[in-house]
Design an enzyme around this catalytic site. Structure first.
Site, short mmCIF file in Angstrom:
data_model
loop_
_atom_site.label_atom_id
_atom_site.label_comp_id
_atom_site.label_asym_id
_atom_site.label_seq_id
_atom_site.Cartn_x
_atom_site.Cartn_y
_atom_site.Cartn_z
N CYS A 148 -32.23 -10.14 -22.72
CA CYS A 148 -33.18 -9.18 -22.15
C CYS A 148 -33.80 -8.20 -23.14
CB CYS A 148 -32.56 -8.46 -20.96
SG CYS A 148 -30.81 -8.17 -21.04
N ARG A 184 -20.88 -14.44 -26.84
CA ARG A 184 -20.03 -13.39 -26.29
C ARG A 184 -18.59 -13.68 -26.70
NH1 ARG A 184 -22.46 -13.01 -20.09
NH2 ARG A 184 -24.64 -12.75 -20.72
N GLN A 222 -28.59 -19.49 -22.01
CA GLN A 222 -28.85 -18.81 -20.75
C GLN A 222 -30.30 -19.07 -20.34
OE1 GLN A 222 -28.16 -14.51 -20.69
NE2 GLN A 222 -26.85 -14.82 -18.92
N ASP A 257 -32.75 -17.69 -18.93
CA ASP A 257 -33.21 -16.38 -18.52
C ASP A 257 -34.68 -16.37 -18.13
OD1 ASP A 257 -31.59 -14.11 -18.37
OD2 ASP A 257 -31.23 -14.14 -20.51
N HIS A 286 -37.50 -12.86 -17.36
CA HIS A 286 -37.68 -11.44 -17.09
C HIS A 286 -39.06 -11.26 -16.49
CE1 HIS A 286 -34.63 -11.68 -20.34
NE2 HIS A 286 -34.00 -10.91 -19.46
N LYS A 332 -27.57 -6.30 -8.16
CA LYS A 332 -27.95 -7.70 -8.33
C LYS A 332 -27.61 -8.51 -7.08
CE LYS A 332 -23.60 -8.91 -10.65
NZ LYS A 332 -22.97 -9.75 -11.68
N HIS A 384 -34.29 -9.25 -13.97
CA HIS A 384 -33.58 -10.23 -14.81
C HIS A 384 -33.12 -11.32 -13.85
CE1 HIS A 384 -32.64 -6.99 -17.93
NE2 HIS A 384 -32.94 -6.29 -16.85
#
Length: 586
Positions: free
Chosen positions: A285, A314, A332, A334, A336, A415, A461
């Site tokens: 992000c 991570r 990921q 993702d 946005h 979320k 997100h």
């Protein structure tokens, strides 16, 4: 079912709490058995879990074997037969500390130190065993009727790698033997479907000691991964998304501005470049925010939907790593979305529809949770209330049932989480939609509104797969490696019966390959029965073309599917059929 609470009262247990009480009591009985077998054992935490229970135990230098686990289970059965009454009592803090010190329970003493000054410190006792616990529990040990010790592993005290490694002993417990046996059958089926086992057999991916937690994708696995990515790109292009790619490493200042450094630094890998701290991204992000900020925007451009298939890293404890389900790096999927306030409901609805179409494609049912503000969060109460209400309003507008999951939101916003159910009835949290008022504020994001004034956008997100690697693991177990034809690494395997039909088989394979079908020709000298078993049980291909003299002479193919059903047709007829199946992603 009667239970005893920590004030000593005995009541009927609410049905929805029965399994939790049974499993919590099983943890205590297991601890008593361990203490009888290893008197020096020192106990940390022993909770009930979703399907069972565990206890983290300090056994000194003792290493348990499988035979030891059997001994623990046998001793537990003995304790149950003794039908010991389970009693509750409370003690003032000083007396509680003294009792635990006298019993050599240093972890319990440390835990008492963490409790509030006014906390009620309660204990449960059965026979010679005493454990600090809030309860409730069964009233007699004989009430525990169906359990099994399943495994052991390592676990750091308090989950901190700087603390001592303890032995975690796991078990399962149910109301009765029938429920236990049904669960054991489920475990057997889960073991048969284990994505690590199937991944090795099908040459999908591998792990090695040189990179624990970092998956290596093999050629077949790359076909599977890229096919998923192609599908992802197609549906996002149709939904009005653009795609970007942001750097893997960016400086620490960025992560401080985003809030990740304060809330996530223990899970981040870092390095030094030109004397400055840099971090390998754990999330995409902040990079996406920089892309938005790189140029001015008008209200006419919004909503701006920006996707990224970003590789993130991570830090996970080595003992927590588990195949593709828990790794240290993953892709990921993702996106946005930057939007105006009046666009929130519509954009969330669009994302819900997109995620629903993805899960429907793979045959997943799912349920939805709305996760609210956690303790470790950033931003004003007003922004959090607006963001939470924005998600609630969107779900209610969609007439979508949801469960409130208090305090489990992201640190920057509430979320919606999608929990999908696989073919074994297990649930997996994959898709998520997070509404964020904070990052646009932290990075001073702007757009020019209809009045020509600068205004701050709202940010969503969201992910569909979540982690592509983890999603591949879930799909592998969901399908037991028998992927739909469009997704299968090898879609057709051509099996000549003998050398005499090899030339014909080559021609058929070439025809399929030229048409874009993923095909493998088995040119080995093995007997046809072996070739079929290999294709069906190991490679798990959707279609096998068994080609003997009869087929070669007639120009046909004998098509065998995964069920073992066989149909004869022309090569062109099969080609057209399989091409249509692949194109429609059936």
């Amino acid at each position: 079912m009667k239970v005893i609470y920590n004030d000593g009262t005995v009541k009927e247990c609410p049905q929805e709490e029965e399994l939790h009480v049974i499993r919590h009591t099983a943890a205590h009985i297991m601890a008593q058995a361990i203490k009888r077998l290893w008197p020096e054992a020192d106990f940390a935490f022993g909770p009930a879990t979703e399907n069972g229970f565990y206890y983290d135990v300090d056994l000194g230098d003792t290493k348990l074997t499988d035979e030891d686990l059997e001994k623990i289970e046998k001793e537990m059965k003995k304790i149950c037969k003794e039908n010991l009454p389970i009693k509750a009592f409370t003690l003032p803090r000083e007396e509680a500390v003294k009792l635990m010190q006298e019993r050599g329970e240093k972890y319990k003493v440390e835990h008492i130190g963490d409790l509030p000054d006014d906390a009620t410190i309660s204990f449960y006792q059965q026979g010679e065993y005493i454990d600090m616990c809030v309860g409730p529990h069964l009233t007699y040990t004989k009430a525990l009727k169906a359990f099994k010790i399943t495994q052991q592993s390592g676990a750091y005290w308090r989950g901190d790698k700087n603390n001592k490694m303890l032995t975690r002993i796991n078990g399962i417990a149910f109301r009765n033997q029938e429920e236990l046996e049904a669960h054991l059958k489920l475990l057997e089926e889960a073991a048969r479907r284990d994505h690590r086992k199937i991944g090795k057999e099908m040459n999908l991916f591998m792990f090695c000691d040189e990179g624990p937690g970092f998956p290596f994708f093999l050629p077949n696995g790359m076909v599977l991964k890229n096919t998923l990515i192609d599908y992802w790109r197609e549906i996002h292009r149709k939904a009005g998304y653009v795609e970007v790619s942001t750097p893997l490493i960016m400086n620490r200042h960025l992560w401080e501005t985003s809030g990740h450094w304060d809330h996530y630094k223990d899970n981040m890998y870092s390095t030094v470049i030109d004397g400055e701290d840099y971090c390998i991204k754990p999330m995409n992000c902040p990079g996406g925010v920089l892309v938005y900020r790189s140029q001015p925007h008008s209200y006419r451009e919004l909503p701006l939907r920006v996707g990224e298939l970003g590789l993130v890293h991570r830090h996970e404890l080595r003992g927590a790593l588990h195949g593709l389900f828990r790794v240290r790096c993953f892709t990921q999927d993702d996106a946005h979305i930057f939007m105006r306030r009046d666009q929130i409901s519509d954009e969330i609805a669009n994302v819900v529809h997109l995620i629903n179409s993805v899960y429907d494609k793979f045959g997943f049912k799912y349920f939805v949770e709305l996760s609210t503000r956690p303790e470790d969060s950033m931003g004003s109460d007003e922004d959090w209330e607006d963001a939470t209400n924005g998600l609630k309003n969107a779900l209610e507008k969609l007439n979508m049932p949801y469960i409130i999951n208090e305090g489990d939101g992201a640190f920057y916003g509430p979320k919606i989480d999608f929990h999908l159910e696989d073919s074994l009835g297990r649930t997996w949290q994959c898709g998520t939609i997070q509404l964020d008022f904070q990052m646009p504020l932290n990075f001073h994001l702007e757009y020019v509104n209809e009045a020509g004034e600068k205004e701050r956008p709202i940010m969503i997100h969201r992910v569909c797969f979540g982690s592509i690697e983890r999603f591949i693991g879930i799909l592998t177990e969901h399908y037991a490696g028998k992927f739909p034809t469009w997704l299968a690494p090898v879609q057709v395997k051509v099996l000549p019966v003998s050398e005499k039909t090899l030339d014909y088989a080559r021609g058929v394979a070439e025809k399929l390959e030229d048409a874009g079908v993923r095909v493998v020709l088995d040119e080995s000298n093995e007997k046809i029965g072996y070739k079929i078993r290999q294709a069906q049980q190991v490679d798990r291909v959707p279609y096998m073309l068994v080609l003997g003299a009869k087929e070669a002479e007639a120009g046909t193919v004998s098509v065998r599917d995964r069920k073992g059903d066989t149909t004869t047709m022309s090569a062109d007829e099969f080609l057209n059929s399989v091409k249509e199946e692949i194109a429609e992603r059936r």
